[in-house]
Motif scaffolding. Structure first.
Motif, mmCIF file in Angstrom:
data_model
loop_
_atom_site.group_PDB
_atom_site.id
_atom_site.type_symbol
_atom_site.label_atom_id
_atom_site.label_comp_id
_atom_site.label_asym_id
_atom_site.label_seq_id
_atom_site.Cartn_x
_atom_site.Cartn_y
_atom_site.Cartn_z
ATOM 1 N N GLN A 15 0.810 -1.197 0.000
ATOM 2 C CA GLN A 15 0.000 0.000 0.000
ATOM 3 C C GLN A 15 0.853 1.261 0.000
ATOM 4 N N ASP A 16 1.954 1.235 0.739
ATOM 5 C CA ASP A 16 2.792 2.435 0.761
ATOM 6 C C ASP A 16 3.442 2.683 -0.592
ATOM 7 N N VAL A 17 3.742 1.599 -1.332
ATOM 8 C CA VAL A 17 4.293 1.763 -2.676
ATOM 9 C C VAL A 17 3.235 2.344 -3.614
ATOM 10 N N SER A 124 14.773 5.238 0.238
ATOM 11 C CA SER A 124 15.331 3.902 0.472
ATOM 12 C C SER A 124 14.937 3.376 1.840
ATOM 13 N N ALA A 125 14.891 4.268 2.833
ATOM 14 C CA ALA A 125 14.480 3.849 4.171
ATOM 15 C C ALA A 125 13.051 3.316 4.148
ATOM 16 N N LYS A 126 12.159 4.073 3.538
ATOM 17 C CA LYS A 126 10.747 3.680 3.531
ATOM 18 C C LYS A 126 10.504 2.426 2.700
ATOM 19 N N LEU A 127 11.216 2.288 1.592
ATOM 20 C CA LEU A 127 11.054 1.084 0.776
ATOM 21 C C LEU A 127 11.530 -0.164 1.508
ATOM 22 N N GLN A 128 12.469 0.007 2.415
ATOM 23 C CA GLN A 128 12.972 -1.119 3.194
ATOM 24 C C GLN A 128 12.154 -1.329 4.466
#
Length: 360
Positions: A15-17, A124-128
């Motif tokens: 969902q965040d993506v 990058s932080a949020k994707l991880q």
């Protein structure tokens, strides 16, 4: 979009993506392209021919092999790698930033960086799946030491990023403040020196004093943005841990050979950087003379300038075929700011004229 595809996306894409915006790249065909901090110079014809002949001999039917080790050794020599330090390669600095987030993804981990700053630290932080803590700079774009120290004490970040110089503000932070933040950091500190060819000083001279500091650089601003090659150095034991999450063969044989060729001809790239530093000074002087325009000091190949109406000026300059970057919506501190890449003397003349005409 079919109902089946909508269902697949809704069910299986995070969902965040789905809620994110992709990294925006402005169309630039037919424009004077001064929006992405690229080195505007191509190689001289003789070097272009020599590079082409050399790349033609590369065995592209084989996976990258010992030549990657040759590149690591050449970069180690280029930067003066301290004893006991290691160096790892990435497909641009972006990949290294992603690999760091992956390597440090322990339960409850967070990543901290000053804002405004390079957008990939947060992305990058949020994707991880890591928390990102952004600490606003002061109004003069200097590090807010008290706020940084307080945020580190509260959140205990796994990684603290310090861009040196910073993007998009183009300034080098105060060294005494940087050192106190480095000393207080509970985890890794990554000094991002993407714009080092244009800066008056480097952290490389101090990195050997610390066991938890990594220095990250890229060949993009050196003059090789098209080959996508970043590198990171630090204590060998630390580099070895992060290197475990690097995909095998992440740097192509063509990229490696082009980088080796460039390092062998670093005098040409030094010549280009010298011109760009001189042009930067000329641009700042020209901008300072324009009514309502405030350029900020720069140690990079870009200039941040506050203007009366960033959106209108951006559109006017684009209509005159000069493409810059409107950063005014990135952060409140950047209200009505444009980021201008330093180009060739001819490109800079066109930018100056386009801005003068647009302001009038």
């Amino acid at each position: 979009m079919s109902s089946k595809l909508e269902s697949v996306i809704a069910r299986f894409i995070r969902q965040d993506v789905q809620s994110m915006h992709g990294y925006a790249i402005q169309p630039s065909v037919g424009m004077v392209k001064l929006d992405a901090m690229e080195n505007p110079f191509r190689l001289p014809p003789a070097l272009r021919q020599a590079l082409g002949e050399r790349l033609a001999e590369v065995a592209i039917n084989r996976y990258p092999g010992p030549r990657i080790d040759d590149l690591r050794a050449a970069l180690a020599k280029h930067v003066g790698l301290p004893e006991g330090f290691g160096l790892m390669l990435g497909n641009g600095s972006d990949e290294l930033i992603s690999l760091l987030a992956m390597a440090c993804d322990v339960p409850g981990a967070s990543i901290l960086a000053p804002l405004p700053g390079f957008v990939m630290y947060e992305m990058s932080a949020k994707l991880q799946g890591l928390r990102f803590i952004g600490v606003p700079l002061r109004a003069d774009f200097e590090l807010d030491e008290a706020a940084m120290l307080a945020a580190m004490a509260e959140h205990q970040p796994a990684i603290v990023y310090i861009a040196y110089p910073n993007n998009p503000t183009a300034n080098l932070f105060d060294d005494a403040i940087v050192e106190r933040i480095v000393d207080a950091a509970p985890g890794l500190v990554v000094i991002d020196e993407a714009y080092q060819p244009f800066a008056s000083r480097s952290y490389i001279d101090r990195v050997a004093k610390h066991e938890h500091v990594l220095v990250m650089r890229t060949l993009s601003k050196f003059g090789l943005a098209g080959i996508r090659l970043g590198y990171m150095l630090g204590p060998r034991a630390l580099i070895d841990q992060v290197d475990k999450v690097r995909p095998p063969y992440n740097v192509s044989v063509l990229n490696a050979e082009a980088a080796l060729f460039a390092l062998e001809h670093d005098d040409e790239f030094d010549r280009q950087a010298k011109i760009l530093r001189s042009e930067r000074s000329r641009l700042i002087a020209a901008l300072s003379a324009m009514p309502g325009v405030k350029p900020y000091p720069s140690e990079a190949n870009m200039i941040l300038a506050r203007v009366p109406d960033a959106a209108a000026l951006f559109a006017e300059m684009k209509a005159r075929k000069v493409l810059v970057k409107n950063v005014s919506k990135m952060h409140p501190l950047l209200d009505n700011c444009l980021r201008l890449t330093v180009g060739t003397p001819e490109e800079n003349d066109q930018m100056i004229e386009a801005m003068k005409a647009s302001l009038s």
